[in-house]
Scaffold this active site. Structure first.
Site, PDB file in Angstrom:
ATOM      1  NE  ARG A 117      23.888   3.013  76.821  1.00 30.75           N
ATOM      2  CZ  ARG A 117      24.084   4.092  76.097  1.00 30.75           C
ATOM      3  NH1 ARG A 117      23.353   4.308  75.004  1.00 30.75           N
ATOM      4  NH2 ARG A 117      25.012   4.977  76.412  1.00 30.75           N
ATOM      5  CD  GLU A 216      23.122  10.647  79.418  1.00 37.37           C
ATOM      6  OE1 GLU A 216      24.050  10.568  80.244  1.00 37.37           O
ATOM      7  OE2 GLU A 216      23.289  10.474  78.201  1.00 37.37           O
ATOM      8  NE  ARG A 220      20.683   5.626  78.140  1.00 38.38           N
ATOM      9  CZ  ARG A 220      21.801   6.230  78.502  1.00 38.38           C
ATOM     10  NH1 ARG A 220      22.658   5.621  79.307  1.00 38.38           N
ATOM     11  NH2 ARG A 220      22.086   7.433  78.063  1.00 38.38           N
ATOM     12  CB  CYS A 262      23.955  12.647  75.863  1.00 42.38           C
ATOM     13  SG  CYS A 262      25.688  12.850  75.423  1.00 42.38           S
ATOM     14  CB  THR A 264      27.466  10.648  72.768  1.00 37.07           C
ATOM     15  OG1 THR A 264      26.747  10.360  73.974  1.00 37.07           O
ATOM     16  CG2 THR A 264      28.405  11.802  72.983  1.00 37.07           C
ATOM     17  NE  ARG A 271      28.132   2.383  77.236  1.00 32.95           N
ATOM     18  CZ  ARG A 271      29.073   1.726  77.920  1.00 32.95           C
ATOM     19  NH1 ARG A 271      30.251   1.499  77.365  1.00 32.95           N
ATOM     20  NH2 ARG A 271      28.849   1.328  79.151  1.00 32.95           N
ATOM     21  NE  ARG A 300      31.440   5.038  77.996  1.00 32.97           N
ATOM     22  CZ  ARG A 300      30.153   5.376  78.000  1.00 32.97           C
ATOM     23  NH1 ARG A 300      29.344   4.909  78.930  1.00 32.97           N
ATOM     24  NH2 ARG A 300      29.677   6.193  77.087  1.00 32.97           N
ATOM     25  CD  GLU A 305      30.688   8.886  79.353  1.00 36.80           C
ATOM     26  OE1 GLU A 305      29.493   8.974  79.662  1.00 36.80           O
ATOM     27  OE2 GLU A 305      31.163   9.290  78.282  1.00 36.80           O
TER      28      GLU A 305
HETATM   29  P1  ADP Z   1      25.693   3.546  79.803  1.00 38.26           P
HETATM   30  O1  ADP Z   1      25.877   4.891  79.215  1.00 38.26           O
HETATM   31  O2  ADP Z   1      25.757   2.490  78.774  1.00 38.26           O
HETATM   32  O3  ADP Z   1      24.526   3.361  80.682  1.00 38.26           O
HETATM   33  P2  ADP Z   1      27.772   3.672  81.894  1.00 38.26           P
HETATM   34  O4  ADP Z   1      29.165   3.866  81.422  1.00 38.26           O
HETATM   35  O5  ADP Z   1      27.124   4.742  82.679  1.00 38.26           O
HETATM   36  O6  ADP Z   1      26.997   3.271  80.599  1.00 38.26           O
HETATM   37  O7  ADP Z   1      27.675   2.318  82.675  1.00 38.26           O
HETATM   38  C1  ADP Z   1      26.534   1.917  83.343  1.00 38.26           C
HETATM   39  C2  ADP Z   1      26.810   0.671  84.172  1.00 38.26           C
HETATM   40  O8  ADP Z   1      26.873  -0.452  83.309  1.00 38.26           O
HETATM   41  C3  ADP Z   1      28.128   0.713  84.928  1.00 38.26           C
HETATM   42  O9  ADP Z   1      27.951   0.123  86.200  1.00 38.26           O
HETATM   43  C4  ADP Z   1      29.025  -0.170  84.093  1.00 38.26           C
HETATM   44  O10 ADP Z   1      30.081  -0.756  84.817  1.00 38.26           O
HETATM   45  C5  ADP Z   1      28.028  -1.202  83.630  1.00 38.26           C
HETATM   46  N1  ADP Z   1      28.495  -1.929  82.437  1.00 38.26           N
HETATM   47  C6  ADP Z   1      28.769  -1.425  81.225  1.00 38.26           C
HETATM   48  N2  ADP Z   1      29.163  -2.389  80.385  1.00 38.26           N
HETATM   49  C7  ADP Z   1      29.146  -3.547  81.090  1.00 38.26           C
HETATM   50  C8  ADP Z   1      29.452  -4.898  80.778  1.00 38.26           C
HETATM   51  N3  ADP Z   1      29.848  -5.269  79.580  1.00 38.26           N
HETATM   52  N4  ADP Z   1      29.305  -5.812  81.776  1.00 38.26           N
HETATM   53  C9  ADP Z   1      28.869  -5.452  82.995  1.00 38.26           C
HETATM   54  N5  ADP Z   1      28.569  -4.200  83.340  1.00 38.26           N
HETATM   55  C10 ADP Z   1      28.698  -3.250  82.404  1.00 38.26           C
HETATM   56  N1  ILO Z   2      28.415  14.928  79.317  1.00 36.46           N
HETATM   57  C1  ILO Z   2      29.462  13.979  79.554  1.00 36.46           C
HETATM   58  C2  ILO Z   2      29.109  12.595  79.008  1.00 36.46           C
HETATM   59  C3  ILO Z   2      29.055  12.500  77.535  1.00 36.46           C
HETATM   60  C4  ILO Z   2      28.735  11.159  76.915  1.00 36.46           C
HETATM   61  N2  ILO Z   2      28.228  10.175  77.795  1.00 36.46           N
HETATM   62  C5  ILO Z   2      26.973  10.013  78.124  1.00 36.46           C
HETATM   63  C6  ILO Z   2      26.708   9.067  79.213  1.00 36.46           C
HETATM   64  N3  ILO Z   2      26.067  10.558  77.599  1.00 36.46           N
HETATM   65  C7  ILO Z   2      30.719  14.489  78.899  1.00 36.46           C
HETATM   66  O1  ILO Z   2      30.620  15.390  78.073  1.00 36.46           O
HETATM   67  O2  ILO Z   2      31.814  13.976  79.213  1.00 36.46           O
END
Ligand code: ADP
Ligand code: ILO
Length: 347
Positions: A117, A216, A220, A262, A264, A271, A300, A305
């Site tokens: 993404r 966020e 995305r 963010c 990061t 990512r 993660r 996350e």
């Molecule tokens: P992001 O910051 O990339 O949006 P999150 O950690 O919030 O990531 O995850 C968003 C969603 O994407 C969650 O439901 C997570 O399980 C899903 N996800 C992340 N990587 C994968 C993957 N490789 N395959 C399937 N789902 C994924």
């Molecule tokens: N503010 C949260 C998440 C930080 C990084 N992740 C994302 C999705 N931006 C923290 O500081 O743990």
């Protein structure tokens, strides 16, 4: 934990966030009266990390100006997270030919799915923490209108969160396609204001191409599918980004790359992750973390996350996004995943 927004916040002994490591009393005094043109303050930038002392990072930007006005705080945090110094600059490279990432698990023993993404925000508007309801709704109509023109594999439908059937919403989250509601880190950053209005998800028929709207980041853009065919997932994402950029202009800074709420996510805002089953490494977390660190990977849990791993399944992704190219982000993830699979086989 609440605080008055005027005096230096208290951090617990156990706090390890980048915010608590880099915000001194003196820096707080220096920055506390600064306000961006969109009315965004230091207190708003740090509220998430103050209220959520288990944050890893703890700060958010309200607009492009935040990264300049509050740079005595943001710069060291950015340097710490991405290994990106004040004199470094960002570079983009979307050339699929430069990626070497043949499926690391052609028999499907380890990798369940692959997802890549990028985050994007529209030029000239505030970022989510400072956006108004009217501006957020404007983003939704502009983006959903633009996505309507996509054709072929990318063609799909926009589904607003407002009025979405609860069973449909829960299933989309359980299947890892949709963001969750009520994230406390986003909440304290002001990113959940007016929820669920202005938010939604676009996806194609097979749910291999998706766009989250006004989570966020304003967008995305996501490419994902079952298995470990990383090159196909990357190629689809590149195609989508190029198409969307024909009609929407995204915030980009010559030093920091694509701007995101963010820090990061700055730079590529990319990512690249796999959901991967590594039950033996899961029993040896020090070795697992060692390999992850040496390949610049983040571990993660299965639901994103701040979630836990289940049945030895992890979300493994590139940690660095700034100062390296998009190709490097995916290559980081690929190289690390190959090393993890090889170690899991040895065990
Ligand atoms: P992001 O910051 O990339 O949006 P999150 O950690 O919030 O990531 O995850 C968003 C969603 O994407 C969650 O439901 C997570 O399980 C899903 N996800 C992340 N990587 C994968 C993957 N490789 N395959 C399937 N789902 C994924
Ligand atoms: N503010 C949260 C998440 C930080 C990084 N992740 C994302 C999705 N931006 C923290 O500081 O743990």
């Amino acid at each position: 934990m609440t605080w008055d927004h005027l005096s230096f916040p208290t951090f617990n002994q156990s706090c390890t966030s980048l915010l608590c490591r880099h915000l001194s009393k003196q820096l707080f005094q220096q920055l506390k009266s600064r306000v961006t043109k969109n009315g965004f303050t230091l207190a708003q930038a740090i509220n998430s990390g103050v209220v959520n002392q288990d944050s890893g990072v703890g700060v958010y930007a309200g607009d492009a100006e935040s990264y300049h006005l509050f740079n005595p705080l943001f710069d060291p945090i950015i340097a710490d997270y991405h290994g990106f110094s004040k004199t470094d600059s960002h570079r983009s490279d979307l050339d699929l030919q430069k990626l070497s990432a043949p499926n690391p698990d052609p028999d499907g023993q380890f990798i369940l799915s692959t997802r890549i993404r990028v985050g994007r925000n529209i030029t000239g508007l505030p970022l989510g923490p400072a956006i108004t309801k009217i501006q957020r709704n404007l983003v939704e109509s502009q983006v959903s209108g633009s996505l309507r023109n996509l054709t072929g594999e990318l063609a799909g439908t926009y589904y607003p969160l407002s009025g979405m059937d609860e069973a449909v919403r829960s299933q989309l989250i359980a299947d890892h396609f949709l963001f969750k509601a009520g994230d406390r880190f986003l909440d304290a950053a002001g990113l959940n204001r007016d929820w669920p209005e202005g938010r939604g998800i676009f996806h194609n028929r097979d749910k291999t191409f998706l766009v989250w709207v006004n989570e966020e980041d304003q967008l995305r853009i996501i490419s994902m599918q079952q298995g470990g065919d990383i090159e196909t997932v990357f190629s689809r994402l590149l195609k989508a980004v190029v198409e969307i950029e024909k009609t929407v202009s995204f915030m980009f800074d010559s030093r920091l790359g694509y701007l995101t709420s963010c820090p990061t996510n700055l730079g590529t805002a990319m990512r690249a992750s796999v959901h991967i089953r590594l039950p033996l490494l899961a029993d040896d977390m020090p070795i697992f973390k060692d390999i992850a660190d040496s390949y610049h990977l983040q571990i993660r849990g299965i639901d994103g996350e701040h979630s836990e791993s289940k049945s030895g399944i992890f979300d493994i992704s590139n940690k660095r996004r700034l100062g390296i190219t998009e190709v490097d982000c995916v290559q980081d993830m690929y190289d690390g995943v190959v090393a993890l699979i090889s170690r899991e086989k040895e065990l």
